[in-house]
Design an enzyme around this catalytic site. Structure first.
Site, short mmCIF file in Angstrom:
data_model
loop_
_atom_site.label_atom_id
_atom_site.label_comp_id
_atom_site.label_asym_id
_atom_site.label_seq_id
_atom_site.Cartn_x
_atom_site.Cartn_y
_atom_site.Cartn_z
N GLU A 118 -1.57 -0.21 8.44
CA GLU A 118 -2.70 -1.17 8.20
C GLU A 118 -3.22 -2.00 9.18
O GLU A 118 -3.31 -3.04 9.29
CB GLU A 118 -2.17 -2.21 7.04
CG GLU A 118 -2.00 -1.54 5.79
CD GLU A 118 -1.52 -2.49 4.44
OE1 GLU A 118 -1.65 -3.89 4.96
OE2 GLU A 118 -1.53 -2.21 3.47
N GLU A 126 10.73 -0.54 2.27
CA GLU A 126 10.22 -1.40 3.38
C GLU A 126 11.29 -2.47 3.60
O GLU A 126 11.81 -3.07 2.44
CB GLU A 126 8.96 -2.18 3.14
CG GLU A 126 8.54 -2.99 4.38
CD GLU A 126 7.12 -3.55 4.33
OE1 GLU A 126 6.67 -4.31 5.09
OE2 GLU A 126 6.47 -3.15 3.45
N GLU A 147 0.43 3.60 -0.01
CA GLU A 147 0.83 2.33 -0.83
C GLU A 147 -0.01 2.25 -2.09
O GLU A 147 -1.40 2.24 -2.14
CB GLU A 147 0.63 1.04 0.09
CG GLU A 147 1.80 0.88 1.10
CD GLU A 147 1.82 -0.32 1.91
OE1 GLU A 147 1.28 -1.21 1.32
OE2 GLU A 147 1.92 -0.43 3.03
N TYR A 207 -3.83 -2.00 -4.33
CA TYR A 207 -2.92 -2.80 -5.49
C TYR A 207 -3.92 -3.10 -6.73
O TYR A 207 -5.23 -3.33 -6.40
CB TYR A 207 -2.24 -3.80 -4.80
CG TYR A 207 -1.16 -3.35 -3.85
CD1 TYR A 207 -0.03 -2.82 -4.35
CD2 TYR A 207 -1.38 -3.24 -2.49
CE1 TYR A 207 0.99 -2.38 -3.19
CE2 TYR A 207 -0.47 -2.79 -1.51
CZ TYR A 207 0.58 -2.37 -2.22
OH TYR A 207 1.69 -1.93 -0.95
N GLN A 226 6.98 -0.70 -4.18
CA GLN A 226 7.89 -0.05 -3.61
C GLN A 226 8.85 0.82 -4.47
O GLN A 226 8.58 0.78 -5.76
CB GLN A 226 8.57 -0.74 -2.48
CG GLN A 226 7.58 -1.15 -1.46
CD GLN A 226 8.02 -1.89 -0.10
OE1 GLN A 226 9.48 -2.19 -0.10
NE2 GLN A 226 7.42 -2.83 0.39
#
Length: 501
Positions: A172, A26, A291, A243, A351
Site C-alpha cells: 500500500e 500479519e 487484501e 474492504y 486475514q
C-alpha cells in the site's frame, strides 16, 4: 421471482489459479500471537503452534498465505525475527501502535505454513528500507548455500532453502498512512530497481507491485498507470485491496458492493492493457487482489482505542464478529473473483485468524469457525477448474453503486478432472424465493447435490458457546430437469450446487 441461466461447455472465462483462494497473516493484534502461535496452550505443538488452528486452516485448503504484512511490513526488520529467541529485540510497531516481540519470524512462519499445507507469499519492506534489505531477505530465504545470508540461515537451523516463489514489493505504498509512503513515480522507480535486483538472484520469481489501496484513493487509477509504466517488464502482478462496509445497515446497498469490486478490476485491467500496448510488451501482467474482506464491525472503535493505548503486545484488535449477512457478501465477492479469474490470478482473504478473520481463538481456550469461514471453504475446495461464462436473465434492482444489481449472483466452475459442475449462488432478495432454470449445453448431468447456508436472522453469529449457529446444511432446492437444473433459492441465502457429469 424467476431466473434463467445458461452454462455452455463452449463458453469459458479461463482456468482458475488455485491461489485465488489465498490467505493473509500479519503481525497485527492476535493474528500471530495467541492466533497461530501460543506456547503452553493445550493444543500447542513442540514449536508452540496451535494444532487446533492448523486443522481449521488445512480444511480451508488455502494454497498460499501472505506474510508478514500489511502495514506492519513497511517498518519491519526481517532480521529481528531470526536467531535465538532470547536474543531477538522487541520493537515498536508504528503501523498499529503496538510492541512486537519477534518471537515469530521467517523460520517459525515457514514451519507453520508447511504444517498448514500452504505456500508462503512473502513481502519485503520498501517503506523504511529498500533494495539491499530486500535482496538480503530473498537470499536468506532462497539461496542454497555458500554465501553470508544463506549460511546464516543454515546456522539458524535451516540448511535447505525454502524456495519461496511469490514476493510482494512493499504494501500500500500509495497510502499516506504507510510508513515510508512514496509518490507513484518514487515508488515505481524503487520497485523497478528492486525487481531487477531480485531477478538477478532468480529470474523465475513472481513479483507483485503495489497498486491502489482502494478505488476511492485520489491517486487511483493514475497510480497504476505510473507504477506500471515504470515496472511493466520486471513484474508479474499488480496488487489491489478492498474492504466492504455496511455502516448504514442497508443490506440491499451492502450486497451491491461487489459490482464496485468488478468495476475496480475492469478499470485496472484496462490500465494494464494500456501500459502493455504503450510499452510494446509481450508480457502479461495480472492482478493480485491480496487484501479483501468485510471490515467495519469494530473498525471505528478500534481506531480510537489505538490512539489511547500505550504500545501493548498482541492486543485484541480488529476482531470483527461476522454475521450471516456477511456470508452473503463474502459469497458475492468470491463469485466476482471466479468470474474475473482471467485477470485476477491471486486473491488473499484478510486475514486468517482473529483479525478480521474466518477463524477465532480464545487464549488458552478453543478455536472456532466464524460465519464467513463456510463460503470461503466451499469456494476454495470446490471452485477449482475452469470458470464458465454464464448467460443470466434475472430481475435487477438499483443501488448507489450500480443501476442494475442482479438479484441472483452466480458463478459456475467446470472441473474436468472430477467430472463436476459447481455453481455458487446468492439470492440477494430479502423476501422472494428465486426459481432458476439452468440450461446445461454440452454437459450431461447424472446427479445433483445442494448445500445451503441460510439463517432467518441476518445478524446471527457463531460464538465460542455456539460455534455452529451459522453453518452449511443439505439443501433440497436443486433437481435435474430436462437435461438441465431447476433451483429454488430461498430469500437471502447462499447455495452451492454440485452436478456430477
Amino acid at each position: 421471482m424467476k431466473a434463467r441461466v445458461t452454462a455452455s461447455a463452449s463458453y469459458t472465462i479461463g482456468d482458475i489459479d488455485k491461489r485465488l483462494y489465498g490467505s493473509f497473516l500479519e503481525h497485527l493484534g492476535r493474528a500471530v500471537y495467541t492466533g497461530i502461535y501460543e506456547p503452553g496452550h493445550p493444543a500447542a505443538d513442540a514449536q508452540g503452534m496451535r494444532t487446533d488452528v492448523i486443522e481449521l486452516v488445512k480444511a480451508l485448503d488455502t494454497p498460499i498465505c501472505r506474510y508478514p504484512g500489511g502495514n506492519f511490513v513497511s517498518a519491519y526488520n526481517w532480521e529481528d525475527g531470526i536467531g535465538p529467541k532470547e536474543d531477538r529485540p522487541k520493537r515498536l510497531d508504528l503501523a498499529w501502535r503496538t510492541t512486537e516481540s519477534n518471537q515469530v519470524g521467517i523460520h517459525e512462519f515457514a514451519d507453520w505454513a508447511d504444517k498448514a499445507g500452504t505456500d508462503m507469499m512473502l513481502a519485503v519492506n520498501l517503506g523504511s528500507r529498500g533494495l539491499d534489505e530486500a535482496r538480503a531477505f530473498v537470499e536468506y530465504v532462497n539461496h542454497p548455500g555458500g554465501t553470508y545470508w544463506s549460511d546464516l540461515r543454515a546456522r539458524n537451523g535451516r540448511k535447505e532453502p525454502w524456495n519461496c516463489r511469490l514476493w510482494c514489493l512493499g504494501n500500500e505504498m500509495d497510502g499516506p498512512w504507510q510508513v515510508g509512503h512514496k509518490s507513484a513515480a518514487e515508488y515505481g522507480h524503487l520497485a523497478n530497481e528492486t525487481a531487477k535486483a531480485l531477478r538477478g538472484l532468480d529470474p523465475t520469481l513472481e513479483l507483485v507491485v503495489c497498486g491502489s489501496s482502494h478505488s476511492n484513493m485520489p491517486s487511483y487509477p493514475q497510480w497504476e498507470a505510473t507504477v506500471l509504466e515504470a515496472t511493466y517488464d520486471q513484474i508479474d502482478y499488480i496488487s489491489l485491496h478492498m474492504y466492504f462496509e455496511n455502516y448504514e445497515k442497508r443490506t440491499d446497498e451492502y450486497l451491491a458492493l461487489p459490482l464496485k469490486l468488478d468495476r475496480y478490476i475492469s478499470t485496472v485491467s484496462g490500465v494494464i492493457d494500456y501500459v502493455k500496448a504503450k510499452s510494446r510488451s509481450k508480457r502479461d501482467v495480472r492482478i493480485s487482489f491480496d487484501e479483501w474482506n468485510v471490515w467495519y464491525h469494530e473498525r471505528k472503535q478500534d481506531a480510537q482505542r489505538m490512539r489511547d493505548w500505550d504500545w501493548p503486545e498482541a492486543p485484541r484488535l480488529l476482531e470483527d464478529i461476522y454475521n450471516f449477512e456477511d456470508v452473503l457478501q463474502v459469497g458475492c465477492i468470491l463469485n466476482t473473483f471466479i468470474r474475473r479469474c482471467d485477470v485476477v490470478r491471486i486473491a488473499c482473504i484478510a486475514q486468517l485468524v482473529n483479525v478480521i478473520a474466518p477463524i477465532m481463538t480464545e487464549p488458552g481456550g478453543p478455536a472456532w469457525r466464524q460465519t464467513i469461514y463456510w463460503p470461503f471453504m466451499l469456494a476454495s475446495r470446490y471452485g477449482r477448474g475452469t470458470a464458465l461464462q454464464l448467460a443470466v436473465e434475472v430481475p435487477f434492482y438499483s443501488a448507489a453503486v450500480a443501476d442494475h444489481v442482479p438479484y441472483l449472483d452466480i458463478a459456475g466452475v467446470h472441473d474436468a478432472d472430477s467430472g463436476t459442475l459447481t455453481f455458487f449462488a446468492v439470492n440477494r432478495h430479502a423476501t422472494e424465493m428465486l426459481e432458476a432454470e439452468l440450461r446445461l449445453d454440452g454437459f450431461k448431468p447424472r446427479s445433483v447435490e445442494h448445500t445451503i447456508i441460510k439463517h432467518d436472522d441476518l445478524a446471527a453469529t457463531n460464538t465460542r458457546s455456539a460455534p455452529d449457529n451459522v453453518a452449511p446444511r443439505k439443501g433440497e432446492g436443486a433437481s435435474l430437469s430436462g437435461g438441465g437444473l431447476s433451483l429454488a433459492l430461498p430469500p437471502h441465502s447462499y447455495s452451492m450446487v454440485r452436478v456430477q457429469l
